[in-house]
Motif scaffolding. Sequence first.
Motif, PDB file in Angstrom:
ATOM      1  N   ILE A  18       0.856  -1.189   0.000  1.00 32.06           N
ATOM      2  CA  ILE A  18       0.000   0.000   0.000  1.00 32.06           C
ATOM      3  C   ILE A  18       0.890   1.237   0.000  1.00 32.06           C
ATOM      4  O   ILE A  18       1.700   1.436   0.911  1.00 32.06           O
ATOM      5  N   PHE A  19       0.733   2.056  -1.019  1.00 34.44           N
ATOM      6  CA  PHE A  19       1.551   3.248  -1.187  1.00 34.44           C
ATOM      7  C   PHE A  19       0.798   4.507  -0.774  1.00 34.44           C
ATOM      8  O   PHE A  19      -0.391   4.660  -1.075  1.00 34.44           O
ATOM      9  N   ASP A  20       1.500   5.414  -0.126  1.00 34.39           N
ATOM     10  CA  ASP A  20       1.065   6.802  -0.057  1.00 34.39           C
ATOM     11  C   ASP A  20       1.268   7.397  -1.455  1.00 34.39           C
ATOM     12  O   ASP A  20       2.014   6.842  -2.266  1.00 34.39           O
ATOM     13  N   LYS A 127      -0.804  -7.556  -4.847  1.00 36.19           N
ATOM     14  CA  LYS A 127      -1.865  -6.562  -4.939  1.00 36.19           C
ATOM     15  C   LYS A 127      -1.291  -5.218  -4.501  1.00 36.19           C
ATOM     16  O   LYS A 127      -0.619  -5.130  -3.471  1.00 36.19           O
ATOM     17  N   LEU A 128      -1.557  -4.185  -5.279  1.00 37.60           N
ATOM     18  CA  LEU A 128      -1.051  -2.855  -4.963  1.00 37.60           C
ATOM     19  C   LEU A 128      -2.220  -1.901  -4.747  1.00 37.60           C
ATOM     20  O   LEU A 128      -3.208  -1.933  -5.476  1.00 37.60           O
ATOM     21  N   GLY A 129      -2.080  -1.045  -3.735  1.00 35.81           N
ATOM     22  CA  GLY A 129      -3.120  -0.068  -3.441  1.00 35.81           C
ATOM     23  C   GLY A 129      -2.519   1.274  -3.086  1.00 35.81           C
ATOM     24  O   GLY A 129      -1.310   1.392  -2.849  1.00 35.81           O
ATOM     25  N   TYR A 151      -1.475  -0.862 -12.609  1.00 38.42           N
ATOM     26  CA  TYR A 151      -0.678  -1.436 -11.522  1.00 38.42           C
ATOM     27  C   TYR A 151      -1.467  -1.581 -10.219  1.00 38.42           C
ATOM     28  O   TYR A 151      -1.085  -2.371  -9.358  1.00 38.42           O
ATOM     29  N   PHE A 152      -2.538  -0.804 -10.067  1.00 38.42           N
ATOM     30  CA  PHE A 152      -3.215  -0.726  -8.771  1.00 38.42           C
ATOM     31  C   PHE A 152      -4.599  -1.357  -8.809  1.00 38.42           C
ATOM     32  O   PHE A 152      -5.377  -1.140  -9.737  1.00 38.42           O
ATOM     33  N   VAL A 186       3.074  -1.153   4.138  1.00 40.65           N
ATOM     34  CA  VAL A 186       2.806   0.252   3.817  1.00 40.65           C
ATOM     35  C   VAL A 186       4.117   0.946   3.464  1.00 40.65           C
ATOM     36  O   VAL A 186       5.123   0.796   4.165  1.00 40.65           O
ATOM     37  N   ILE A 187       4.101   1.721   2.383  1.00 35.56           N
ATOM     38  CA  ILE A 187       5.263   2.507   1.967  1.00 35.56           C
ATOM     39  C   ILE A 187       4.845   3.969   1.902  1.00 35.56           C
ATOM     40  O   ILE A 187       3.910   4.323   1.178  1.00 35.56           O
TER      41      ILE A 187
END
Length: 231
Positions: A18-20, A127-129, A151-152, A186-187
Amino acid sequence: MVTIVCNGVQFENIEAVIFDKDGTLANSHQYLWHLAEKRAELIDAIVPGLKSKILATFECGNPAGLMAIGTREDDEIAIASLLNRADARSIVQSAFQQADQQLPRKATLTPLYPEIVELLQSLNSLKLGILSSDIEPNIRDFLEEYQLSAYFQGMIGAQPGISKPNPKLLFLICKVLNVEPEAALVIGDTIADTTLTPRSIGVTWGGNTIAQLIGAGAIAHYPSDIRLSHT
């Protein structure tokens, strides 16, 4: 079973990352400065003498300041408190709306940081969010502008009444991605991201220092510091 490695630290059994957005995927410093200036200018035209106080409250040069990590609601409340009048909130909301209309689209002024596409490509088996304090239309516009939508698998933008690091937001994005929070990494570039979960990577390329990334399980100075390994 997937392990994410960052500068010697291993995060095991990861199913989702999970990206900011701002400060992590997108370089938003220039845009946020222009937006703060425009908001302050418009409010000062109605309530003279407040521009410097408004800009000081926004903390534009601080990657961990209100302008960088606050939601729109957070910004409205903070600036309205400076006006000391009954119609303060409506004045602030109107000025914010005018500022949005007078500036170019945010996505065009918030370019990707170097190596971000390569990082996303390397993680495409997961999975990317995105979990962001920005509003969801801006998130979608950003993804479309830089051709990242594929990608998300999910996103959560600003939510009424809650903001990072409220853990409810982590549960919301994990629900969208259909993963347990314990299986998510989380990143992000601020303490609001790194204190969401111990399974977090704090990034310094957005301008914050290691000392400002309290709670991070690992620190990345470049996207290439983050890599995936199969075990």
